[in-house]
Design a protein around this motif. Structure first.
Motif, PDB file in Angstrom:
ATOM      1  N   ASN A   1       0.694   0.991  -4.333  1.00  0.00           N
ATOM      2  CA  ASN A   1      -0.284   1.505  -4.465  1.00  0.00           C
ATOM      3  C   ASN A   1      -0.518   3.031  -4.255  1.00  0.00           C
ATOM      4  O   ASN A   1      -1.495   3.687  -4.216  1.00  0.00           O
ATOM      5  CB  ASN A   1      -1.643   0.910  -3.757  1.00  0.00           C
TER       6      ASN A   1
ATOM      7  N   GLU B   1       0.756  -1.310   0.031  1.00  0.00           N
ATOM      8  CA  GLU B   1      -0.156  -0.110   0.000  1.00  0.00           C
ATOM      9  C   GLU B   1       0.715   1.412  -0.044  1.00  0.00           C
ATOM     10  O   GLU B   1       0.413   2.111  -0.744  1.00  0.00           O
ATOM     11  CB  GLU B   1      -0.776  -0.033   1.163  1.00  0.00           C
TER      12      GLU B   1
ATOM     13  N   GLN C   1      -0.841   4.456  -1.470  1.00  0.00           N
ATOM     14  CA  GLN C   1      -1.943   4.758  -0.447  1.00  0.00           C
ATOM     15  C   GLN C   1      -1.045   4.753   0.895  1.00  0.00           C
ATOM     16  O   GLN C   1      -1.237   3.825   1.619  1.00  0.00           O
ATOM     17  CB  GLN C   1      -2.999   3.692  -0.316  1.00  0.00           C
TER      18      GLN C   1
END
Length: 327
Positions: A289, A285, A291
């Motif tokens: 990604n 993440e 995030q």
């Protein structure tokens, strides 16, 4: 007869502090013991810079939406609501339970039995050198870098020309050949077997070191009374080295919860999410990604779980020790 006064320049063995003066707490004559704070400042400074500030920043990010480029945007508890409803997150913690089995339960039990056998049987019959050699052999995987060990294991488990499938084919067991790390059915089990091999040497070394403080006369007396090896192991070995068992169990549990290197090097959490663990999920993440806020939330949740596990272990050990002292 009067006691002669000491020579000038000598110091008596004990002296009382003058009235109103601070009590002397240091071993250095004349020191008050208050100056030790200056020696703690470098460590406190490093702790603040390396641990506390990043921990506070990470905790702040759990309440933000942040992709690592623009400034963080406050989103209250949105990341935490997403976390508790995230199936991948709960799958990763389920896989952590499997890692605890592979890195804590199996190595601790096997390590306890093997250490007792090396100390009580092999050491007596074949000498301490053979026992030390076998101990070093078991500990060898701990010395290898994780990535190097993972690369070697990856070669062994290759589906086309891996050593394991080649051996199975050579002995006529072609039906057992398999894509061990590429199939969801066997990927997690393969990782567990690898982690048992990697982790086994650590408890063996700790337990064999602990057995050095066991009085050999206890084993001799039990043997004269007719106790077999398992009875001596159960009545003497386990009871005496119980503090080391707690230490190994706690440290291995923490290592299992935050395991990352073998997953990253061998499967990257795949196939699918069959081998994903919280530390790798947080990493993906963060960096894949982008995030960052959600990755920080996963990392914070993992930190909380590790802290709770440590507190439970220490509390349980303390209660057992107090109960033993009261007996």
């Amino acid at each position: 007869m009067a006691t002669p006064a000491p020579f000038a320049g000598t110091k008596t063995a004990s002296r009382k502090a003058p009235a109103g003066a601070a009590p002397i707490t240091s071993l250095i004559p004349g020191a008050t013991g208050r100056g030790f704070w200056i020696y703690l400042l470098p460590g406190l400074l490093l702790l603040t810079i390396i641990v506390l500030i990043p921990l506070g920043w990470n905790l702040y990010l759990t309440f933000t939406s942040y992709r690592g480029i623009r400034p963080p945007v406050w989103n209250n508890f949105e990341n935490w609501r997403k976390l508790f409803g995230d199936d991948v997150f709960w799958t990763s913690f389920g896989n952590s339970v499997a890692m605890i089995v592979a890195m804590v339960i199996v190595p601790t039990l096997l390590g306890l039995v093997l250490a007792a056998m090396l100390f009580d049987l092999v050491g007596k019959k074949f000498g301490s050198r053979i026992a030390s050699f076998l101990r070093a052999t078991y500990y060898l995987p701990q010395i290898l870098p994780v990535v190097i060990a993972a690369i070697v294991i990856g070669w062994i488990l290759r589906p086309e020309n891996g050593a394991l499938n080649q051996v199975l084919g050579a002995v006529g067991l072609e039906s057992l050949q398999h894509n061990w790390l590429g199939s969801p059915d066997t990927a997690l089990a393969s990782i567990m077997v690898i982690m048992v091999w990697v982790q086994l040497g650590y408890p063996i070394v700790i337990f064999m070191a602990a057995l050095q403080r066991v009085d050999p006369e206890l084993y001799e007396a039990a043997e004269l009374d007719g106790a077999n090896w398992f009875q001596r192991f159960q009545a003497i070995t386990v009871g005496i080295i119980r503090p080391e068992i707690f230490v190994v169990t706690l440290t291995c549990t923490i290592a299992a919860l935050k395991v990352f290197g073998p997953i990253y090097a061998l499967t990257r959490g795949g196939p699918g999410t069959s081998t994903i663990v919280p530390s790798y999920y947080s990493y993906s993440e963060f960096f894949q990604n982008q995030q960052v806020g959600y990755g920080a939330t996963i990392a914070t949740a993992l930190t909380v779980v590790v802290a709770i596990v440590a507190i439970v272990f220490i509390t349980f050990q303390t209660r057992l020790e107090r109960r033993d002292e009261e007996r």
